[in-house]
Design a protein around this motif. Structure first.
Motif, PDB file in Angstrom:
ATOM      1  N   PRO A  38      -1.874  -7.649  -0.140  1.00 34.48           N
ATOM      2  CA  PRO A  38      -2.278  -6.806  -1.264  1.00 34.48           C
ATOM      3  C   PRO A  38      -1.255  -6.861  -2.391  1.00 34.48           C
ATOM      4  O   PRO A  38      -0.144  -7.382  -2.212  1.00 34.48           O
ATOM      5  N   PRO A  39      -1.595  -6.335  -3.571  1.00 33.77           N
ATOM      6  CA  PRO A  39      -0.592  -6.231  -4.647  1.00 33.77           C
ATOM      7  C   PRO A  39       0.645  -5.494  -4.154  1.00 33.77           C
ATOM      8  O   PRO A  39       0.564  -4.588  -3.331  1.00 33.77           O
ATOM      9  N   TYR A  40       1.810  -5.887  -4.654  1.00 27.34           N
ATOM     10  CA  TYR A  40       3.081  -5.411  -4.114  1.00 27.34           C
ATOM     11  C   TYR A  40       3.511  -4.031  -4.604  1.00 27.34           C
ATOM     12  O   TYR A  40       4.407  -3.430  -4.047  1.00 27.34           O
ATOM     13  N   ASN A  41       2.894  -3.557  -5.693  1.00 31.65           N
ATOM     14  CA  ASN A  41       3.265  -2.259  -6.270  1.00 31.65           C
ATOM     15  C   ASN A  41       4.751  -2.218  -6.635  1.00 31.65           C
ATOM     16  O   ASN A  41       5.461  -1.269  -6.328  1.00 31.65           O
ATOM     17  N   LYS A  42       5.214  -3.230  -7.343  1.00 26.91           N
ATOM     18  CA  LYS A  42       6.638  -3.317  -7.678  1.00 26.91           C
ATOM     19  C   LYS A  42       6.969  -2.849  -9.092  1.00 26.91           C
ATOM     20  O   LYS A  42       8.127  -2.906  -9.502  1.00 26.91           O
ATOM     21  N   ARG A  43       5.980  -2.377  -9.822  1.00 24.94           N
ATOM     22  CA  ARG A  43       6.294  -1.885 -11.170  1.00 24.94           C
ATOM     23  C   ARG A  43       6.643  -0.402 -11.085  1.00 24.94           C
ATOM     24  O   ARG A  43       6.023   0.459 -11.683  1.00 24.94           O
ATOM     25  N   PHE A  44       7.649  -0.087 -10.271  1.00 26.49           N
ATOM     26  CA  PHE A  44       8.041   1.297 -10.043  1.00 26.49           C
ATOM     27  C   PHE A  44       8.969   1.800 -11.142  1.00 26.49           C
ATOM     28  O   PHE A  44       9.493   1.044 -11.946  1.00 26.49           O
ATOM     29  N   LYS A  45       9.206   3.087 -11.154  1.00 24.80           N
ATOM     30  CA  LYS A  45      10.095   3.707 -12.140  1.00 24.80           C
ATOM     31  C   LYS A  45      11.475   3.956 -11.511  1.00 24.80           C
ATOM     32  O   LYS A  45      11.578   4.446 -10.394  1.00 24.80           O
ATOM     33  N   PRO A  73       4.450   5.794  -5.132  1.00 25.55           N
ATOM     34  CA  PRO A  73       4.659   5.300  -3.764  1.00 25.55           C
ATOM     35  C   PRO A  73       3.748   5.946  -2.726  1.00 25.55           C
ATOM     36  O   PRO A  73       3.174   5.248  -1.871  1.00 25.55           O
ATOM     37  N   GLU A  74       3.589   7.260  -2.771  1.00 23.14           N
ATOM     38  CA  GLU A  74       2.753   7.942  -1.787  1.00 23.14           C
ATOM     39  C   GLU A  74       1.285   7.531  -1.932  1.00 23.14           C
ATOM     40  O   GLU A  74       0.567   7.384  -0.945  1.00 23.14           O
ATOM     41  N   ARG A  81      -3.259   2.377   3.787  1.00 21.09           N
ATOM     42  CA  ARG A  81      -3.721   2.877   5.076  1.00 21.09           C
ATOM     43  C   ARG A  81      -5.257   2.990   5.093  1.00 21.09           C
ATOM     44  O   ARG A  81      -5.904   2.700   6.106  1.00 21.09           O
ATOM     45  N   GLN A  82      -5.827   3.384   3.981  1.00 22.03           N
ATOM     46  CA  GLN A  82      -7.284   3.414   3.868  1.00 22.03           C
ATOM     47  C   GLN A  82      -7.853   2.004   3.992  1.00 22.03           C
ATOM     48  O   GLN A  82      -8.881   1.784   4.648  1.00 22.03           O
ATOM     49  N   PHE A  83      -7.172   1.046   3.375  1.00 18.57           N
ATOM     50  CA  PHE A  83      -7.596  -0.348   3.484  1.00 18.57           C
ATOM     51  C   PHE A  83      -7.573  -0.837   4.927  1.00 18.57           C
ATOM     52  O   PHE A  83      -8.524  -1.456   5.415  1.00 18.57           O
ATOM     53  N   LEU A  84      -6.476  -0.574   5.641  1.00 16.82           N
ATOM     54  CA  LEU A  84      -6.369  -1.037   7.024  1.00 16.82           C
ATOM     55  C   LEU A  84      -7.417  -0.386   7.915  1.00 16.82           C
ATOM     56  O   LEU A  84      -7.945  -1.020   8.846  1.00 16.82           O
ATOM     57  N   ASP A 115       5.640   3.168   6.990  1.00 16.10           N
ATOM     58  CA  ASP A 115       4.710   4.260   6.681  1.00 16.10           C
ATOM     59  C   ASP A 115       3.271   3.760   6.632  1.00 16.10           C
ATOM     60  O   ASP A 115       2.342   4.460   7.039  1.00 16.10           O
ATOM     61  N   ILE A 116       3.076   2.534   6.134  1.00 11.05           N
ATOM     62  CA  ILE A 116       1.723   1.984   6.023  1.00 11.05           C
ATOM     63  C   ILE A 116       1.143   1.666   7.395  1.00 11.05           C
ATOM     64  O   ILE A 116      -0.010   1.999   7.691  1.00 11.05           O
ATOM     65  N   ILE A 117       1.907   1.032   8.268  1.00  8.08           N
ATOM     66  CA  ILE A 117       1.348   0.542   9.534  1.00  8.08           C
ATOM     67  C   ILE A 117       1.406   1.566  10.659  1.00  8.08           C
ATOM     68  O   ILE A 117       0.840   1.336  11.741  1.00  8.08           O
ATOM     69  N   GLU A 118       2.067   2.697  10.452  1.00  6.66           N
ATOM     70  CA  GLU A 118       2.221   3.704  11.498  1.00  6.66           C
ATOM     71  C   GLU A 118       0.866   4.095  12.089  1.00  6.66           C
ATOM     72  O   GLU A 118      -0.063   4.478  11.382  1.00  6.66           O
ATOM     73  N   GLY A 119       0.738   3.977  13.432  1.00  3.10           N
ATOM     74  CA  GLY A 119      -0.476   4.393  14.127  1.00  3.10           C
ATOM     75  C   GLY A 119      -1.538   3.317  14.262  1.00  3.10           C
ATOM     76  O   GLY A 119      -2.499   3.497  15.017  1.00  3.10           O
ATOM     77  N   PHE A 120      -1.388   2.201  13.564  1.00  6.86           N
ATOM     78  CA  PHE A 120      -2.348   1.103  13.688  1.00  6.86           C
ATOM     79  C   PHE A 120      -1.938   0.183  14.848  1.00  6.86           C
ATOM     80  O   PHE A 120      -0.754   0.096  15.191  1.00  6.86           O
TER      81      PHE A 120
END
Length: 252
Positions: A38-45, A73-74, A81-84, A115-120
């Motif tokens: 997926p997109p990396y979401n690297k344009r953070f502040k 981030p959240e 997580r919705q995607f997975l 945080d993303i993969i937790e529980g999968f």
């Protein structure tokens, strides 16, 4: 489980639409493998409210087409997580997700992947050794240049390595040394050699809901498997069609 190319030509292989809308149009358990990054979401502040230089970096060029990569981030973690969850529905008990997610260093701390993969149902983690890095960290870097990425093998309870490919897979191991792609205008493409290993691992119809330039489709075509691709960018679909022309493939 491979499908002939005649069967492949019965449907449109690349749709320009939202990933979730696309995934929800497929029935449960009809995809052997969801293969994606997926997109990396690297344009953070940064602290102080200033954005990173990700948007103007050489890697990003003009950003991902149709996507500015700047979720909170959240929000990003919840989205993935919705995607997975939806991907697991598609592959069912016998399928597999091969999920490549880039690292994210912020405030000198690596976050989000756990945080993303937790529980999968993560069966295994593949280390993709890219052998080089796009990020050398400037004159005084705070971290070693990263040369690897992780591919999470998230599997249904009945999934096993495909018998017809298992002999060569024994030699792959769980560290895949494959150089990253340098001749693709997409900012973060899979190498075809990497995608081919992933498609063989799925051994059936595959899907990439964040398809970009369509490398998963190119690999599936070469190996004779059906593929379903989606992205929000018409530019990336056109890039995929151009690539397939060079593969001497006729598409609808």
């Amino acid at each position: 489980m491979a499908l002939s190319l005649d069967t492949q030509s019965m449907f449109e292989p690349y749709k320009v639409m939202d990933a979730f809308e696309y995934m929800r149009s497929f029935k449960t358990g009809t995809i052997s493998g969801v293969i994606t990054s997926p997109p990396y979401n690297k344009r953070f502040k940064h602290r102080g409210g200033k954005c990173s230089n990700w948007a103007s970096s050489k890697l990003m060029a003009d950003n991902y087409a149709q996507y500015n990569d700047d979720m909170e981030p959240e929000q990003y973690v919840a989205w993935q997580r919705q995607f997975l969850t939806e991907a697991l529905r598609l592959v069912g008990d016998e399928g597999v997700i091969l999920y490549n997610i880039g690292r994210h260093i912020k405030n000198l701390k690596e976050d989000r992947r756990q945080d993303i993969i937790e529980g999968f149902p993560v069966r295994q983690t593949i280390i993709w050794n890219r052998k080089s890095s796009n990020n050398q960290g400037g004159k005084r870097p705070s971290i070693f240049p990263p040369i690897y990425e992780l591919i999470y093998v998230i599997a249904g309870k009945d999934w096993r390595l495909p018998q017809k490919h298992v002999k060569e897979m024994r030699y792959w191991g769980d560290v895949w040394s494959i150089p990253f792609e340098t001749r693709n205008p997409h900012p973060a493409p899979f190498p075809v050699a990497l995608a081919e290993r992933m498609v063989k691992t799925a051994d059936g119809p595959v899907m990439d809901p964040f398809a970009g330039s369509g490398t998963v489709g190119v690999a599936a075509h070469r190996l004779g498997y059906a593929y379903h691709l989606c992205d929000t960018s018409p530019e990336y679909k056109e890039l995929f069609l151009q690539r397939m022309e060079s593969e001497q493939c006729t598409l609808p």
